[in-house]
Enzyme design. Sequence first.
Site, PDB file in Angstrom:
ATOM      1  CG  ASP A 310      -2.170   0.940   0.865  1.00 49.05           C
ATOM      2  OD1 ASP A 310      -2.056   1.644  -0.022  1.00 49.05           O
ATOM      3  OD2 ASP A 310      -3.320   0.714   1.489  1.00 49.05           O
TER       4      ASP A 310
HETATM    5  C1  BGC Z   1      -5.234   3.112   0.101  1.00 36.46           C
HETATM    6  C2  BGC Z   1      -5.332   2.137  -0.927  1.00 36.46           C
HETATM    7  C3  BGC Z   1      -5.254   2.639  -2.241  1.00 36.46           C
HETATM    8  C4  BGC Z   1      -4.033   3.226  -2.554  1.00 36.46           C
HETATM    9  C5  BGC Z   1      -3.690   4.061  -3.760  1.00 36.46           C
HETATM   10  C6  BGC Z   1      -4.092   3.993  -0.129  1.00 36.46           C
HETATM   11  O1  BGC Z   1      -3.862   5.193   0.588  1.00 36.46           O
HETATM   12  O2  BGC Z   1      -4.979   2.579   1.395  1.00 36.46           O
HETATM   13  O3  BGC Z   1      -6.639   1.321  -0.582  1.00 36.46           O
HETATM   14  O4  BGC Z   1      -5.456   1.755  -3.360  1.00 36.46           O
HETATM   15  O5  BGC Z   1      -3.824   4.430  -1.597  1.00 36.46           O
HETATM   16  O6  BGC Z   1      -4.433   4.978  -4.008  1.00 36.46           O
END
Ligand code: BGC
Length: 762
Positions: A310
């Site tokens: 993530d």
């Molecule tokens: C979130 C994810 C997301 C990623 C990309 C993160 O802050 O937890 O769910 O896919 O950002 O946008």
Amino acid sequence: MTLAVLLKQDQRTRLFFQSRIEDSNLRLIKFGILALALALIFSVAPNSAQQRQSNNERRINALLTRMTLAEKLGQLQQLDGEGDGNFRPEHRELVRQGLLGSTLNVRGAQRTNELQRIAMDESRLKIPLIFGFDVIHGYRTIFPIPLAEASSWDPALAEKSTSIAAIETYSQGVRWTFAPMLDIARDPRWGRITEGAGEDPYLGAAFARARVTGFQGRDYSAPGKILACAKHWVAYGAAEGGRDYNTTDMSEQTLREIYFPPFKAAIDAGAGTVMSAFNDLNGVPTSANPFTLTRVLRGEWKFDGFVVSDYTSVKELLNHGVAANDKEAAQAALNAGVDMEMVSRLFNQQGPELLKEGKVSQATIDEAVRRILRIKFRLGLFEHPYTAEAPESDSLLTRANRTAAREIAGRSMVLLKNERDTLPLNRAIGSIAVIGPLADDHRTPLGWWAGDGKPDDTITPLAGIKAKVSSKTKVGYAKGCDTLGDSTAGFAEAVALARASEVAVVFVGETSEVVGEAASKSSLDLSGRQMDLVKAIYATGKPTVVVLINGRPLTIGWIVDNEPAILEAWMGGTEAGNAIADVLFGDVNPGGKLPVTFPRTVGQVPIYYNHMNTGRPPDANSRYTSKYLDVPWTPQFPFGFGLSYTQFKIGNLQLSAQHIRPNGKLTVTVEVENVGRRAGDEVVQLYIRDVAASMTRPVKELKGFQRVTLRPGEKRRIEFTLDADSLGFYNREMKFVVEPGEFKVMAGSSSEDLIESKFVVD
Ligand code: BGC
């Protein structure tokens, strides 16, 4: 040989023979040819898939021998684009040098093609980029939030919405979505409860399967299909106190039985990628956790796709305190099984030294590259790196997509209360007061992640109602108040409007800014002065309907105790307003059920239906039992609850046997009858309880459900199968076992409205 070629040959042969042979012989020959063709198809098809696979592996090996270390580490890097969906200036050079494998948020066919052209024409090894984006519940046509879709208890709808989202996404050059979000959530304080399917592993797994299938189809290299990403691996939804990103700590049993199943279902459905999460899990952050990333995912489940971290979660290992510096963070994540790093750049920066010092092996780096290339090959990116630059209107927000969004939103709503036949409303009514801060809000229905959804495209409840009623109906609108703040300046206008109308419909809840990521709350009450507004309208004595627009369970005790009608409409997407009007006026009979428990007060959280019993189960007449002094122990609305404009009777629960073997099967049948006066939907739910086992077991576990549509008077038998998968659990040795003993079987219309029977495993 393709099917078309085979059939063509079959046809030609038939024509040749037809002119020469008698009819009786012909039938025999036809049959022979058909059998031969089928045999060929069945022997050729799997081989060609295998062939493709081994060709890909050969090509990967060839690439790996040619790649420099920098190019290998480049494949492991994913970087973010600009806020407007463009790529960043530095990306050009990185791509040219083979130092970037993927981007997120870059979208639009022209932009992705431009960057891709640099990869394909100007980089040394011509490895295509993979463009990712969060398409959570729609790209441009926005569908109901996933929690709402789960309220439909109809996974086919989720498959439909994700397959439409895939087509829209594909047309914009994006071939990879960071979805589905599969986190079980038992805590509505956590804002991201909005993104998942609620509190139950069985329901969660059904929706996981459907969403992966919708995005990817059977072959995600097909046009209009995109790669899915099962996230956030794992237990992210169990954040302590519901505070986003917070620590999680739980037994391996709970992990395996509650939090794993939706992920397992997604992997079994072929999800090509997995996202490691932000949270610490039992002392080992999930982006550096060899148990979850390697032992379970790769070892037990044979997942051969890749894991992306993530957003900056690799760098955050420093904050977690499991890495003293960047080098240790990269080492921990790589060795645990993270393949691609999102946004932070530690793999790239630290990789060479880690390799030199022997802290990360060449094999580990090669394996990560191999997994990423494997998926790029499977996606067909090497053969089809570009996207047709067609006009947006060809694929985005088409009339058919809007129609689907409206249908799905209607089927996602849950009728929580309906006394004195307040609903449905008559569309020939003389006047209607549409009140509340969310009655004409264009942004909120789109929810938190809204892809490229545009507020201007949204049908608000006010617009939906206006479009629905007869031309003679007077539709008045008063906002009353905001969702935040203390002002009651708009109350007088709203009250006057209600007084002057035959019925009032009040739209309250929460805006999209207070749900989703980093949107945890310590109170689940209606914010600002919304509850006072509801009370002021109620005081007019006019029949009132309260419509909730929200992304999480809210505590609405006063409304439940006083108002005659409550509709849970959630955040319903682009067509929310039309769908709400369909339900309010009875064109759609609501049939959704809650996928999550509604507490009476935030102090009851976590409250969920599939809890263990205690040694002192709650007893109103006995003080020293498990309950609260100041509030009942029961929820406001239980899991699986939802009403309809008609009534159903569920009865005649029958089992195919009273005794089964531990590996045996049991058929459960139950009758459901529409005993009301309208056609409608009931979701028949099946629960079990393992009465006494070597470990404590939940008081109820969902093991089957079916949503059926019945005409008035119509009766249907529903059949469920229980097998070892449904009856087993992880014992003290962490073995999945079915233990002998008595099981309860319960069937009904919610987790609390059940009839029961029992059987024995011996
Ligand atoms: C979130 C994810 C997301 C990623 C990309 C993160 O802050 O937890 O769910 O896919 O950002 O946008």
